[in-house]
Design a protein around this motif. Structure first.
Motif, short mmCIF file in Angstrom:
data_model
loop_
_atom_site.label_atom_id
_atom_site.label_comp_id
_atom_site.label_asym_id
_atom_site.label_seq_id
_atom_site.Cartn_x
_atom_site.Cartn_y
_atom_site.Cartn_z
N TRP A 1 0.79 -1.22 0.00
CA TRP A 1 0.00 0.00 0.00
C TRP A 1 0.83 1.28 0.00
CZ3 TRP A 1 -3.25 -2.01 4.67
CH2 TRP A 1 -4.16 -2.96 4.23
N GLY A 2 2.09 1.18 0.35
CA GLY A 2 2.89 2.39 0.51
C GLY A 2 2.64 3.00 1.87
N GLU A 3 3.17 4.19 2.06
CA GLU A 3 3.04 4.86 3.34
C GLU A 3 2.29 6.17 3.14
OE1 GLU A 3 5.88 6.21 7.07
OE2 GLU A 3 6.71 5.08 5.41
N PHE A 4 1.36 6.46 4.06
CA PHE A 4 0.54 7.67 3.96
C PHE A 4 1.42 8.90 4.03
CE2 PHE A 4 -1.82 11.13 6.03
CZ PHE A 4 -2.82 11.32 5.07
N GLN A 5 1.20 9.83 3.13
CA GLN A 5 1.87 11.12 3.14
C GLN A 5 0.80 12.18 3.31
OE1 GLN A 5 5.25 11.54 2.99
NE2 GLN A 5 5.39 9.33 2.99
N GLN A 6 0.90 12.92 4.40
CA GLN A 6 -0.07 13.97 4.65
C GLN A 6 0.00 15.01 3.55
OE1 GLN A 6 -2.32 14.26 7.27
NE2 GLN A 6 -3.10 16.05 6.21
#
Length: 108
Positions: A99-104
């Protein structure tokens, strides 16, 4: 959006509505892990990793990542990972690979 909050146009509880005036910080006891305690935990982790079945770890993490690519319920697979002594970091890593990593997002 920031201007709307500052002007009060957009109410935010605790920021521009129902703000506590001069409320002292709560006096709570917190736990700080010292160097000795940290080393004890690292030693326990190393022992668990040395004693677990690496094939089971690999298989359960692979199954978790494969399921994360679809719409399957991940909870049974997370339980399988835990029973195989996968670490939380390993499980999160498998999900991040998919999923990848959340980036605000930057909002002005």
């Amino acid at each position: 959006m920031h201007r709307a909050i500052e002007s009060g146009e957009r109410p935010v509880v605790g920021v521009n509505r129902f703000v506590a005036e001069n409320e002292p910080a709560p006096d709570i006891a917190t736990y700080e892990l010292d160097a000795r305690g940290r080393q004890v935990q690292l030693d326990r982790l190393a022992r668990v990793k040395a004693e677990r079945d690496p094939a089971a770890v690999r298989a359960t993490l692979t199954a978790l990542a494969r399921a994360a690519e679809g719409a399957d319920n991940l909870m049974p697979l997370l339980i399988d990972c835990a029973l195989a002594y996968c670490t939380v970091g390993e499980m999160v890593g498998a999900l991040k690979d998919v999923w990848g990593e959340f980036q605000q997002p930057v909002v002005y």
